[in-house]
Write an enzyme that holds these catalytic residues in place. Structure first.
Site, PDB file in Angstrom:
ATOM      1  CB  SER A 170       2.517  84.843 111.954  1.00  0.00           C
ATOM      2  OG  SER A 170       3.572  84.096 111.415  1.00  0.00           O
ATOM      3  CG  HIS A 228       3.145 107.128  75.366  1.00  0.00           C
ATOM      4  ND1 HIS A 228       1.749 107.435  75.504  1.00  0.00           N
ATOM      5  CD2 HIS A 228       3.297 106.092  74.923  1.00  0.00           C
ATOM      6  CE1 HIS A 228       1.131 106.473  75.320  1.00  0.00           C
ATOM      7  NE2 HIS A 228       2.103 105.468  74.445  1.00  0.00           N
ATOM      8  CG  HIS A 246       5.001  87.139 107.758  1.00  0.00           C
ATOM      9  ND1 HIS A 246       4.739  85.974 107.378  1.00  0.00           N
ATOM     10  CD2 HIS A 246       6.235  86.902 108.677  1.00  0.00           C
ATOM     11  CE1 HIS A 246       5.022  84.885 108.262  1.00  0.00           C
ATOM     12  NE2 HIS A 246       5.810  85.496 108.996  1.00  0.00           N
ATOM     13  CG  ASN A 247       1.680  84.647 104.955  1.00  0.00           C
ATOM     14  OD1 ASN A 247       2.191  85.016 106.171  1.00  0.00           O
ATOM     15  ND2 ASN A 247       0.682  83.866 104.648  1.00  0.00           N
TER      16      ASN A 247
HETATM   17  P1  NBP Z   1     -10.683  76.861 108.913  1.00  0.00           P
HETATM   18  O1  NBP Z   1     -10.298  77.794 107.848  1.00  0.00           O
HETATM   19  O2  NBP Z   1     -10.618  75.322 108.563  1.00  0.00           O
HETATM   20  O3  NBP Z   1     -12.350  77.443 109.193  1.00  0.00           O
HETATM   21  C1  NBP Z   1     -13.110  76.385 109.750  1.00  0.00           C
HETATM   22  C2  NBP Z   1     -14.074  77.440 110.976  1.00  0.00           C
HETATM   23  O4  NBP Z   1     -14.701  78.356 110.172  1.00  0.00           O
HETATM   24  C3  NBP Z   1     -14.938  76.526 111.650  1.00  0.00           C
HETATM   25  O5  NBP Z   1     -15.002  77.149 112.945  1.00  0.00           O
HETATM   26  C4  NBP Z   1     -16.225  76.651 111.168  1.00  0.00           C
HETATM   27  O6  NBP Z   1     -17.469  76.283 111.782  1.00  0.00           O
HETATM   28  C5  NBP Z   1     -15.943  78.174 110.761  1.00  0.00           C
HETATM   29  N1  NBP Z   1     -17.159  78.443 109.901  1.00  0.00           N
HETATM   30  C6  NBP Z   1     -17.162  78.313 108.351  1.00  0.00           C
HETATM   31 BR1  NBP Z   1     -16.023  77.291 107.441  1.00  0.00          BR
HETATM   32  N2  NBP Z   1     -18.231  78.786 107.784  1.00  0.00           N
HETATM   33  C7  NBP Z   1     -18.851  79.564 108.783  1.00  0.00           C
HETATM   34  C8  NBP Z   1     -20.030  80.179 109.002  1.00  0.00           C
HETATM   35  N3  NBP Z   1     -20.703  80.593 107.613  1.00  0.00           N
HETATM   36  N4  NBP Z   1     -20.569  80.798 109.994  1.00  0.00           N
HETATM   37  C9  NBP Z   1     -19.736  80.633 111.103  1.00  0.00           C
HETATM   38  N5  NBP Z   1     -18.871  79.661 111.199  1.00  0.00           N
HETATM   39  C10 NBP Z   1     -18.154  79.192 109.827  1.00  0.00           C
HETATM   40  O7  NBP Z   1     -10.168  77.059 110.306  1.00  0.00           O
HETATM   41  P2  NBP Z   1      -8.697  77.149 110.641  1.00  0.00           P
HETATM   42  O8  NBP Z   1      -7.782  76.375 110.043  1.00  0.00           O
HETATM   43  O9  NBP Z   1      -8.668  77.114 112.365  1.00  0.00           O
HETATM   44  O10 NBP Z   1      -8.306  78.779 110.373  1.00  0.00           O
HETATM   45  C11 NBP Z   1      -8.842  79.729 110.778  1.00  0.00           C
HETATM   46  C12 NBP Z   1      -8.370  81.141 110.127  1.00  0.00           C
HETATM   47  O11 NBP Z   1      -7.161  81.289 110.518  1.00  0.00           O
HETATM   48  C13 NBP Z   1      -8.339  81.070 108.570  1.00  0.00           C
HETATM   49  O12 NBP Z   1      -8.881  82.514 108.293  1.00  0.00           O
HETATM   50  C14 NBP Z   1      -7.280  80.634 108.374  1.00  0.00           C
HETATM   51  O13 NBP Z   1      -6.780  81.239 106.985  1.00  0.00           O
HETATM   52  C15 NBP Z   1      -6.147  81.102 109.369  1.00  0.00           C
HETATM   53  N6  NBP Z   1      -5.087  80.318 109.494  1.00  0.00           N
HETATM   54  C16 NBP Z   1      -4.169  80.940 110.132  1.00  0.00           C
HETATM   55  C17 NBP Z   1      -2.829  80.225 109.983  1.00  0.00           C
HETATM   56  C18 NBP Z   1      -1.657  80.994 110.733  1.00  0.00           C
HETATM   57  O14 NBP Z   1      -0.662  80.112 110.646  1.00  0.00           O
HETATM   58  N7  NBP Z   1      -1.675  82.172 110.768  1.00  0.00           N
HETATM   59  C19 NBP Z   1      -2.876  78.786 109.960  1.00  0.00           C
HETATM   60  C20 NBP Z   1      -4.237  78.348 109.552  1.00  0.00           C
HETATM   61  C21 NBP Z   1      -5.219  78.917 109.416  1.00  0.00           C
HETATM   62  P3  NBP Z   1     -18.003  74.586 111.926  1.00  0.00           P
HETATM   63  O15 NBP Z   1     -17.006  74.095 112.946  1.00  0.00           O
HETATM   64  O16 NBP Z   1     -19.346  74.970 112.209  1.00  0.00           O
HETATM   65  O17 NBP Z   1     -17.753  74.252 110.286  1.00  0.00           O
END
Ligand code: NBP
Length: 483
Positions: A128, A454, A185-186
């Site tokens: 988070s 029931h 949490h979300n």
């Molecule tokens: P994204 O969710 O936008 O995903 C992009 C990444 O996934 C890139 O590295 C992309 O590689 C890779 N990818 C995809 Br799409 N398909 C793939 C595949 N088939 N094989 C290998 N790699 C693949 O990235 P993010 O916004 O950095 O978020 C990452 C995670 O973190 C997500 O699960 C998201 O939900 C979570 N998240 C959390 C928060 C938080 O506050 N905790 C915020 C934002 C995101 P490429 O570069 O080659 O396309």
């Protein structure tokens, strides 16, 4: 000389997490499906620590010390499965795969079971704090085997944000526990934001305060029991003036709230578990209502009847700001109590043994819902680890008791003025429902017995019964027919 840990998936989150790890003195292997992201990281931030770039999964895995620790930070869903499928043939027994994306906890349970078959550990972890948190210190909620936490915990705790010297990272529980807790949490975040939005609406419509005046109100609230990141940024958003028009920023933003799905997941899970998370559910539904643009436009065009009176005046307006503050606090206690009930129910159902006080502790930093309030929750569970509801804790019980007159006044006023407050109202209804010695559920049971046989239980005798509604209305005992 091998890397301590690896990160694959270097979009904003993975890149910042890798930088955070490197900045804390760990050698971190980095990889991404498309190499450009690896090269960019090294070119732009390579001097921040010990990065070991790889352009192939094979090289990436080969660059890791054993047992290998691999953090996967890719798009949640099929991409995560694709990466796991690519990694596992190259890994060995005892290696640890960490999914730090926003996976659904059922997916995490499935993946954990599959890797366990291969003798590997799968850790689904909530992270988070968004982009900034990933870099400067997130709150981390790892699930999985205890053994994997032994190997992973020290690194994760070193990169997590600290509050009062305690890292916002702790072992949550087996398999899906980490992602479950992150999901709730979300969900709580949804409820909290909805309540804040209702408070704003009540004061703006009910008292005619301007957004700038309301910014001052929220700033003041932020110095008391409501002190939290969300209340702080509410003041900032309300104070912001649109550069293009000079109007309050809130008035130029389209009033349709979007959602990425974790609130919905929380409610879906709560329905399955049978836990009344009305605060989170109302927040999800309020966003859905706001987004029903066509329906809202149709209603605007036709006009539907509402109350005729205007804003509050005289005695009715007196003390209303503080009444709303108290209603917000009481409603917030209910929303959090419900969220913790959901964690309790899932922990029992899945055998996770989640320490609820520790969850409050690790949400104090990094998280959107970080707040002074969480210390109180921690204290409540420290005082009684088996607390049946947060509302039973002495501090919260008396806080709500102090607030209840104001809370009722605010909900009644909202109804009079026609201001929708599903969060405030449902929280009060939940509180009153929980308080009642007798609920009208007895009538519901009677109806169910009449139309569907029931059965029902009696207040004065063991067993289950049925009234012969279409016969002579005599009562039959149903639970020992075959004795
Ligand atoms: P994204 O969710 O936008 O995903 C992009 C990444 O996934 C890139 O590295 C992309 O590689 C890779 N990818 C995809 Br799409 N398909 C793939 C595949 N088939 N094989 C290998 N790699 C693949 O990235 P993010 O916004 O950095 O978020 C990452 C995670 O973190 C997500 O699960 C998201 O939900 C979570 N998240 C959390 C928060 C938080 O506050 N905790 C915020 C934002 C995101 P490429 O570069 O080659 O396309």
């Amino acid at each position: 000389d091998l890397a301590d840990i690896g990160v694959t998936g270097l979009a904003v989150m993975g890149r910042n997490l890798a930088r955070n790890i490197a900045r804390h003195g760990h050698a971190v292997a980095v990889h991404n499906r498309s190499s450009q992201r690896v090269d960019d990281l090294i070119a732009e931030n390579g001097d921040e620590g010990d990065f070991r770039p790889s352009h192939s999964v094979e090289d990436f895995v080969a660059s890791l010390a054993k047992p290998r620790r691999v953090i996967v930070m890719v798009k949640a869903g099929p991409a995560t499965d694709a990466v796991i499928d690519e990694l596992t043939p190259l890994l060995e027994e005892g290696d640890i795969v960490v999914d730090a994306g926003n996976a659904h906890f059922e997916d995490t349970r499935r993946r954990e079971a599959a890797l366990k078959e291969k003798g590997m550990h799968f850790v689904g972890t909530g992270v988070s704090g968004g982009e900034e948190g990933a870099l400067l210190g997130p709150s981390i909620m790892p699930g999985g085997s205890r053994e994997s936490y032994e190997a992973l915990g020290p690194i994760l705790e070193s990169i997590a944000v600290e509050v009062d010297g305690t890292p916002c990272c702790t072992y949550v529980g087996p398999d899906g526990a980490g992602h479950f807790v992150k999901m709730v949490h979300n969900g709580i975040e949804y409820a909290d934001m909805q309540l804040i939005a209702e408070a704003y609406d009540l004061l703006r419509q009910g008292l005619g305060l301007s957004p700038a005046e309301l910014a001052d109100v929220f700033d003041e609230w932020n110095s008391g029991d409501l002190e939290s990141f969300l209340v702080e940024i509410t003041a900032r958003v309300l104070r912001h003036t649109d550069a293009r028009t000079g109007r309050p920023f809130v008035d130029v933003v389209v009033d349709e709230a979007e959602q990425k799905g974790t609130g919905r997941w929380t409610v879906q899970s709560a329905l399955d578990l049978g836990v009344p998370v009305s605060g989170i559910a109302e927040a999800v539904f309020a966003r859905a209502l706001s987004g029903a643009a066509d329906q809202r436009a149709a209603v605007q065009a036709k006009g539907l009847a509402g109350p005729t009176g205007g804003a509050l005046e005289g005695a009715d307006a007196e003390g209303f700001v503080d009444a709303v503050r108290q209603a917000l606090y009481a409603s917030k206690v209910v929303a959090y109590a419900q969220g913790f009930d959901q964690i309790t129910a899932a922990s029992e159902q899945y055998g996770w043994g989640v320490d609820r006080g520790m969850m409050a502790t690790i949400w104090r930093g990094g998280c959107i819902i970080r707040a002074r309030f969480l210390d109180r929750i921690k204290q409540a569970y420290d005082a009684d680890p088996h607390l049946a509801s947060l509302l039973l804790d002495d501090y919260f019980a008396s806080a709500v008791a102090d607030a209840q007159d104001a809370w009722r006044r605010v909900v009644a006023t909202a109804v009079h003025l026609g201001i929708p407050t599903p969060g405030f109202s449902s929280a009060l209804a939940y509180y009153d429902g929980l308080r009642r010695d007798r609920l009208p559920a007895s009538l519901v049971q009677g109806l169910r017995d009449l139309f569907g046989a029931h059965t029902y239980r009696r207040v004065d005798a063991e067993g289950t019964y049925h009234v012969l509604w279409s016969g002579d209305h005599s009562e039959e005992r149903q639970d020992h027919i075959d004795q």
